[in-house]
Design a protein around this motif. Sequence first.
Motif, mmCIF file in Angstrom:
data_model
loop_
_atom_site.group_PDB
_atom_site.id
_atom_site.type_symbol
_atom_site.label_atom_id
_atom_site.label_comp_id
_atom_site.label_asym_id
_atom_site.label_seq_id
_atom_site.Cartn_x
_atom_site.Cartn_y
_atom_site.Cartn_z
ATOM 1 N N ARG A 1 0.939 -1.268 -0.186
ATOM 2 C CA ARG A 1 -0.155 0.019 0.064
ATOM 3 C C ARG A 1 0.768 1.112 -0.109
ATOM 4 N N LEU A 2 0.648 2.128 -0.870
ATOM 5 C CA LEU A 2 1.269 3.309 -1.238
ATOM 6 C C LEU A 2 0.605 4.492 -0.402
ATOM 7 N N LYS A 3 1.373 5.633 -0.463
ATOM 8 C CA LYS A 3 0.604 7.054 -0.169
ATOM 9 C C LYS A 3 -0.530 7.342 -1.176
ATOM 10 N N SER A 4 -1.533 7.570 -0.690
ATOM 11 C CA SER A 4 -2.864 7.963 -1.711
ATOM 12 C C SER A 4 -2.577 9.343 -2.162
ATOM 13 N N PRO A 5 -3.125 9.635 -3.571
ATOM 14 C CA PRO A 5 -2.847 10.946 -4.031
ATOM 15 C C PRO A 5 -3.543 11.953 -3.214
ATOM 16 N N PRO A 6 -2.947 13.093 -3.178
ATOM 17 C CA PRO A 6 -3.573 14.468 -2.424
ATOM 18 C C PRO A 6 -4.437 15.199 -3.208
ATOM 19 N N LEU A 7 -5.560 14.725 -3.133
ATOM 20 C CA LEU A 7 -6.573 15.662 -4.206
ATOM 21 C C LEU A 7 -6.988 16.838 -3.413
ATOM 22 N N PRO A 8 -7.345 17.729 -4.140
ATOM 23 C CA PRO A 8 -7.905 19.063 -3.394
ATOM 24 C C PRO A 8 -9.389 18.757 -2.888
#
Length: 413
Positions: free
Chosen positions: A328-335
């Motif tokens: 599991r990786l860092k989730s994308p930082p969506l606005p």
Amino acid sequence: MAESCNSRHFSWLLKSCFPNPQDNKSLTPTTITTTNLSSLPDDLLLECLSRVPSSSLPSLSLVCRRWSQLLFSASFLRLRRLLNLLHTSVFAISSSDSGLFAATLSFQCDNPSWSSLYLPISSVSVETIQGLFSYARVSAIGPRIYIIGRNSMVKYDTWTGTVIPRAPMIFPRKKFATALVSGKIYVAGGGFRAAAAVEEYNPESDTWRVVAKAPRRRYGCIGAAVDGVFYVIGGLKIGNTWGNEVSRTSAGAEAHMYASSMDLYDVEACGWLRSRAVPGGGCVVAACGTSGHVYILASHAVELSFWKFDARRHSGGSNGCGFGEWSRLKSPPLPTQVRVDSTVRFSCVGVGYMVVLVQVMGCIDDLLRRSGRSARGLREGLVLVYDSVTGEWSRVADLPEVMRRATCVSVEC
């Protein structure tokens, strides 16, 4: 000055350069043969062409048919890759009433930016182009981009700027999976009878053929490829009984209803490997293969999770990990204004050690009308980049505003 030369005035070294009148062999004229590039066998000519600067390749492809075939061959791409001369960029493409809009994102500079261009379609009808992008999938073989629609396909040559029609798939498909494996394009899924067949496209002969029967019939699936394996990921699971399930699919089941499993087709062995499932479930909304891994973005209604699947079959992984391991990786930082629902979809592209995630929309007007939401904060084109070395996300320049409902692919040239 004397009219003739007396040999007594030459040294023995110079005399040795002159033919001996007593030697008949020395008087025999010699045939001088010249060797040019065109007379070289293909393997040696490829070695020469593979070292040419990228800026000269488009013009070299116009020299003759043989050179063009070599420059677009898998062997040429492999040599360029070994010499670290291939430059990979993200290519986005969308349709308009008069043609195609395209944009490229290059990572050769510190501040990646998009370059836009307009593609005339004089050799392809407007109806064909508009029909392509309803359910289009895109694959790239070197500098050539194949836009695959339900009933048609076109090829865009980034070197010459031409768009020409190519042979359509055998079975019409919607929302299907596609990926490039060993210089050929593979498709699977797409609902109805098509979902049961895996097709292979040979760009040299411009022909399609069925190569396998899919273990699961999927609709709305995503394709990826790593290490000779074609991954068919997510999508609605269409059972063997076609009744109500097909009617629901044909009525317009949305592609956000993805499953979390994936089927693995070994192209070389012509067989299926054991299916896998994304840990934690959720609905797969984007995926791509790069640097020996399959990267998957999954939706869990109100949040996203980002995963990495080790797809390296022929080399052991590090730290005890190997083929089939999930991380599991860092989730994308969506606005905050970007909601994970049916109005938003993502295009995932692998560029070397990076994963480029492009936020695009469906048919925004229809979706907003059904959901009752306003258009504020819904402008598409957000571009995020995941660095697999540092494990961090960053934001780069947004997709140009002229690009609507764009489809993205990774291009090597």
